[in-house]
Motif scaffolding. Structure first.
Motif, PDB file in Angstrom:
ATOM      1  N   PHE A 155       7.860  18.700  -0.249  1.00  0.00           N
ATOM      2  CA  PHE A 155       7.579  18.937   1.168  1.00  0.00           C
ATOM      3  C   PHE A 155       8.800  19.504   1.871  1.00  0.00           C
ATOM      4  CE2 PHE A 155       5.219  15.112  -0.144  1.00  0.00           C
ATOM      5  CZ  PHE A 155       3.916  15.545   0.073  1.00  0.00           C
ATOM      6  N   SER A 156       8.544  20.328   2.876  1.00  0.00           N
ATOM      7  CA  SER A 156       9.613  20.764   3.761  1.00  0.00           C
ATOM      8  C   SER A 156       9.903  19.650   4.770  1.00  0.00           C
ATOM      9  CB  SER A 156       9.199  22.035   4.505  1.00  0.00           C
ATOM     10  OG  SER A 156       8.133  21.757   5.407  1.00  0.00           O
ATOM     11  N   ARG A 157      11.040  19.761   5.426  1.00  0.00           N
ATOM     12  CA  ARG A 157      11.366  18.791   6.475  1.00  0.00           C
ATOM     13  C   ARG A 157      10.330  18.869   7.598  1.00  0.00           C
ATOM     14  NH1 ARG A 157      14.036  17.721  11.161  1.00  0.00           N
ATOM     15  NH2 ARG A 157      15.369  15.882  11.132  1.00  0.00           N
ATOM     16  N   ARG A 158       9.886  20.074   7.898  1.00  0.00           N
ATOM     17  CA  ARG A 158       8.893  20.289   8.955  1.00  0.00           C
ATOM     18  C   ARG A 158       7.611  19.518   8.654  1.00  0.00           C
ATOM     19  NH1 ARG A 158       7.339  26.303  11.027  1.00  0.00           N
ATOM     20  NH2 ARG A 158       8.876  25.815  12.619  1.00  0.00           N
ATOM     21  N   PHE A 159       7.179  19.518   7.410  1.00  0.00           N
ATOM     22  CA  PHE A 159       5.977  18.776   7.023  1.00  0.00           C
ATOM     23  C   PHE A 159       6.217  17.278   7.176  1.00  0.00           C
ATOM     24  CE2 PHE A 159       3.056  16.506   4.421  1.00  0.00           C
ATOM     25  CZ  PHE A 159       1.918  17.269   4.284  1.00  0.00           C
ATOM     26  N   ALA A 160       7.313  16.780   6.586  1.00  0.00           N
ATOM     27  CA  ALA A 160       7.552  15.336   6.541  1.00  0.00           C
ATOM     28  C   ALA A 160       7.674  14.730   7.923  1.00  0.00           C
ATOM     29  CB  ALA A 160       8.811  15.046   5.725  1.00  0.00           C
ATOM     30  N   LYS A 161       8.338  15.427   8.826  1.00  0.00           N
ATOM     31  CA  LYS A 161       8.600  14.858  10.147  1.00  0.00           C
ATOM     32  C   LYS A 161       7.454  15.079  11.133  1.00  0.00           C
ATOM     33  CE  LYS A 161      12.580  13.249   8.971  1.00  0.00           C
ATOM     34  NZ  LYS A 161      12.744  11.786   8.768  1.00  0.00           N
ATOM     35  N   SER A 162       6.439  15.824  10.736  1.00  0.00           N
ATOM     36  CA  SER A 162       5.276  16.016  11.621  1.00  0.00           C
ATOM     37  C   SER A 162       4.028  15.330  11.093  1.00  0.00           C
ATOM     38  CB  SER A 162       4.981  17.515  11.793  1.00  0.00           C
ATOM     39  OG  SER A 162       4.498  18.089  10.582  1.00  0.00           O
ATOM     40  N   PHE A 163       4.163  14.605   9.984  1.00  0.00           N
ATOM     41  CA  PHE A 163       2.993  14.014   9.330  1.00  0.00           C
ATOM     42  C   PHE A 163       2.737  12.606   9.866  1.00  0.00           C
ATOM     43  CE2 PHE A 163       1.363  11.724   5.395  1.00  0.00           C
ATOM     44  CZ  PHE A 163       0.053  12.112   5.607  1.00  0.00           C
ATOM     45  N   PRO A 164       1.634  12.389  10.594  1.00  0.00           N
ATOM     46  CA  PRO A 164       1.315  11.054  11.117  1.00  0.00           C
ATOM     47  C   PRO A 164       0.560  10.236  10.069  1.00  0.00           C
ATOM     48  CG  PRO A 164      -0.267  12.619  11.962  1.00  0.00           C
ATOM     49  CD  PRO A 164       0.664  13.403  11.058  1.00  0.00           C
ATOM     50  N   VAL A 165       1.260   9.415   9.326  1.00  0.00           N
ATOM     51  CA  VAL A 165       0.630   8.671   8.235  1.00  0.00           C
ATOM     52  C   VAL A 165      -0.321   7.627   8.813  1.00  0.00           C
ATOM     53  CG1 VAL A 165       1.012   7.283   6.178  1.00  0.00           C
ATOM     54  CG2 VAL A 165       2.712   8.991   6.865  1.00  0.00           C
ATOM     55  N   LEU A 166      -1.583   7.688   8.431  1.00  0.00           N
ATOM     56  CA  LEU A 166      -2.591   6.747   8.907  1.00  0.00           C
ATOM     57  C   LEU A 166      -3.146   5.885   7.776  1.00  0.00           C
ATOM     58  CD1 LEU A 166      -4.551   9.123  11.318  1.00  0.00           C
ATOM     59  CD2 LEU A 166      -2.734   7.511  11.893  1.00  0.00           C
ATOM     60  N   SER A 167      -3.166   6.422   6.556  1.00  0.00           N
ATOM     61  CA  SER A 167      -3.718   5.682   5.424  1.00  0.00           C
ATOM     62  C   SER A 167      -2.807   4.529   5.028  1.00  0.00           C
ATOM     63  CB  SER A 167      -3.904   6.619   4.225  1.00  0.00           C
ATOM     64  OG  SER A 167      -4.822   7.639   4.518  1.00  0.00           O
ATOM     65  N   GLN A 168      -3.402   3.539   4.372  1.00  0.00           N
ATOM     66  CA  GLN A 168      -2.634   2.400   3.892  1.00  0.00           C
ATOM     67  C   GLN A 168      -2.443   2.430   2.378  1.00  0.00           C
ATOM     68  OE1 GLN A 168      -4.324  -1.283   5.313  1.00  0.00           O
ATOM     69  NE2 GLN A 168      -4.583  -0.499   7.389  1.00  0.00           N
ATOM     70  N   GLY A 169      -3.433   2.947   1.664  1.00  0.00           N
ATOM     71  CA  GLY A 169      -3.399   2.862   0.212  1.00  0.00           C
ATOM     72  C   GLY A 169      -3.345   4.213  -0.459  1.00  0.00           C
ATOM     73  N   PHE A 170      -4.095   4.326  -1.579  1.00  0.00           N
ATOM     74  CA  PHE A 170      -4.029   5.529  -2.407  1.00  0.00           C
ATOM     75  C   PHE A 170      -4.773   6.716  -1.796  1.00  0.00           C
ATOM     76  CE2 PHE A 170      -2.880   2.342  -5.561  1.00  0.00           C
ATOM     77  CZ  PHE A 170      -1.834   2.980  -6.214  1.00  0.00           C
ATOM     78  N   GLU A 171      -5.383   6.529  -0.620  1.00  0.00           N
ATOM     79  CA  GLU A 171      -5.983   7.672   0.074  1.00  0.00           C
ATOM     80  C   GLU A 171      -4.926   8.603   0.645  1.00  0.00           C
ATOM     81  OE1 GLU A 171      -8.453   3.923   1.074  1.00  0.00           O
ATOM     82  OE2 GLU A 171      -6.355   4.484   0.841  1.00  0.00           O
ATOM     83  N   ILE A 172      -3.656   8.216   0.528  1.00  0.00           N
ATOM     84  CA  ILE A 172      -2.580   8.979   1.158  1.00  0.00           C
ATOM     85  C   ILE A 172      -2.508  10.405   0.622  1.00  0.00           C
ATOM     86  CG2 ILE A 172      -0.860   8.143  -0.500  1.00  0.00           C
ATOM     87  CD1 ILE A 172      -0.297   8.960   3.232  1.00  0.00           C
ATOM     88  N   GLU A 173      -2.791  10.612  -0.684  1.00  0.00           N
ATOM     89  CA  GLU A 173      -2.750  11.969  -1.229  1.00  0.00           C
ATOM     90  C   GLU A 173      -3.774  12.870  -0.529  1.00  0.00           C
ATOM     91  OE1 GLU A 173      -2.524   9.383  -3.333  1.00  0.00           O
ATOM     92  OE2 GLU A 173      -0.663   9.723  -4.453  1.00  0.00           O
ATOM     93  N   THR A 174      -4.962  12.319  -0.266  1.00  0.00           N
ATOM     94  CA  THR A 174      -5.981  13.078   0.453  1.00  0.00           C
ATOM     95  C   THR A 174      -5.498  13.409   1.861  1.00  0.00           C
ATOM     96  OG1 THR A 174      -7.704  11.925  -0.792  1.00  0.00           O
ATOM     97  CG2 THR A 174      -8.386  13.094   1.194  1.00  0.00           C
ATOM     98  N   GLU A 175      -4.885  12.445   2.523  1.00  0.00           N
ATOM     99  CA  GLU A 175      -4.399  12.656   3.888  1.00  0.00           C
ATOM    100  C   GLU A 175      -3.293  13.708   3.926  1.00  0.00           C
ATOM    101  OE1 GLU A 175      -2.700  10.088   7.702  1.00  0.00           O
ATOM    102  OE2 GLU A 175      -3.268   9.063   5.858  1.00  0.00           O
ATOM    103  N   GLY A 221       0.824  -1.205   0.000  1.00  0.00           N
ATOM    104  CA  GLY A 221       0.000   0.000   0.000  1.00  0.00           C
ATOM    105  C   GLY A 221       0.853   1.247   0.000  1.00  0.00           C
ATOM    106  N   LYS A 222       0.419   2.251  -0.750  1.00  0.00           N
ATOM    107  CA  LYS A 222       1.205   3.477  -0.883  1.00  0.00           C
ATOM    108  C   LYS A 222       1.341   4.214   0.445  1.00  0.00           C
ATOM    109  CE  LYS A 222       1.739   7.566  -3.801  1.00  0.00           C
ATOM    110  NZ  LYS A 222       1.165   8.371  -4.900  1.00  0.00           N
ATOM    111  N   GLY A 223       0.318   4.120   1.302  1.00  0.00           N
ATOM    112  CA  GLY A 223       0.407   4.764   2.604  1.00  0.00           C
ATOM    113  C   GLY A 223       1.571   4.226   3.415  1.00  0.00           C
ATOM    114  N   HIS A 224       1.764   2.903   3.398  1.00  0.00           N
ATOM    115  CA  HIS A 224       2.886   2.300   4.109  1.00  0.00           C
ATOM    116  C   HIS A 224       4.220   2.763   3.516  1.00  0.00           C
ATOM    117  CE1 HIS A 224       0.263  -0.211   6.445  1.00  0.00           C
ATOM    118  NE2 HIS A 224      -0.248  -0.799   5.382  1.00  0.00           N
ATOM    119  N   VAL A 225       4.251   2.933   2.202  1.00  0.00           N
ATOM    120  CA  VAL A 225       5.474   3.384   1.541  1.00  0.00           C
ATOM    121  C   VAL A 225       5.826   4.804   1.975  1.00  0.00           C
ATOM    122  CG1 VAL A 225       6.544   3.902  -0.681  1.00  0.00           C
ATOM    123  CG2 VAL A 225       5.111   1.875  -0.439  1.00  0.00           C
TER     124      VAL A 225
END
Length: 311
Positions: free
Chosen positions: A159-179, A68-72
């Motif tokens: 993305f900035s480093r600030r965005f990447a390191k504060s983003f709590p990924v919850l989605s598993q699949g292609f919903e990741i863009e929405t998240e 799943g893309k979210g896991h990636v």
């Protein structure tokens, strides 16, 4: 690329699943566009040799076993440390030459994310169902958060480093863009959009998306987001519907009682009372969850502020 971005650590992150046909071109194009960047390919259990082809092209290859893309994306942001992250799908449909402009804008304006808004080179690049679903979900998020978006399902973002390191990924699949979009809108981050060319897939490459299946996912995602981000409005709507049904069932009972002093349809009276109780419970659930949502948003903001701002 100007000197503003040349001194920064740039990471190109490419999620892949069975993209052996396209991955060499993607790696080569981004190496030319961003010669100073590290190019990382995250292979998600490909069965066509994508990982081997990417390694031969010179990319740093990572293996992600959870499908799943979210896991990636979770592994991307956790494992890679950079000043700017360029995330792009590995299907060779996005324009690598646009990357320097996206990165330049991120640093020049101290943004948290820049979205590459897809502009099809040919009219038939987008399937009609996907284009409609994108417009529907994009419009819904714009309404929900009061900020206009143009293409929330784009797979081309910086993305900035600030965005990447504060983003709590919850989605598993292609919903990741929405998240990803919701995370930025929810915390009132600095966001920009840049129009980029969007081309057809290489011959022999096939989309992993299904119009019907992913259309259902989009609708479910919209309902889930409404409940998660606006719980008071969501549960108040449910409460209003239940209360209306209770009143409609109760009116004939009151009329009969006023005329005869009797309640002949006792099960209907119980049902009406039960629906009204459920309406009250839904409303109070909305109040409680609204407080929880505010607390969750505050924790996300604290995680965001704990990271250094773009320099």
């Amino acid at each position: 690329m100007t000197s503003i971005a040349q001194a920064r650590r740039i990471a190109v992150l490419i999620p892949c699943y069975n993209e052996a046909i396209a991955i060499t071109a993607v790696v080569d194009d981004f190496r030319r566009a961003l010669p100073q960047a590290q190019i990382h390919v995250f292979d998600n259990n490909s069965s066509d040799g994508t990982a081997e082809v990417a390694a031969k092209a010179g990319a740093i290859v990572h293996s992600v076993k959870l499908q799943g893309k979210g896991h990636v994306v979770r592994r991307m942001f956790a494992d890679i440390d950079a000043d700017a992250y360029v995330m792009v799908d590995g299907d060779d449909t996005y324009d690598a030459a646009s990357a320097p402009a996206l990165i330049e804008r991120l640093f020049a304006e101290k943004l948290d994310t820049v979205v590459g808004v897809r502009k099809p080179i040919h009219a038939d690049v987008h399937r009609p169902g996907h284009a409609f679903g994108n417009r529907m979900l994009t419009g819904f998020l714009s309404y929900l958060f009061g900020r206009n978006c143009s293409d929330i399902l784009s797979g081309y973002r910086v993305f900035s480093r600030r965005f990447a390191k504060s983003f709590p990924v919850l989605s598993q699949g292609f919903e990741i863009e929405t998240e990803l979009t919701v995370h930025a809108l929810e915390l009132k981050m600095a966001v920009a959009e840049v129009v980029t060319p969007f081309k057809e897939r290489p011959e022999g490459s096939h989309s992993k998306l299904s119009t019907v299946r992913d259309g259902i996912r989009i609708v479910v995602t919209m309902v889930r987001l409404f409940g998660a981000e606006r719980p008071l409005a969501f549960y108040s709507l449910i409460a209003a519907v239940l209360a209306l049904l209770a009143v409609l069932l109760a009116v004939p009972l009151f009329v009969t009682y006023a005329e005869t002093g009797l309640v002949p349809r006792f099960p209907t009276a119980i049902l009406s009372t039960g629906l009204m109780l459920l309406a009250a419970l839904a409303f109070f659930a909305g109040l409680i969850l609204d407080t929880v949502t505010r607390g969750r948003r505050e924790l996300k903001m604290l995680a965001y502020l704990s990271q250094r701002a773009p320099e």
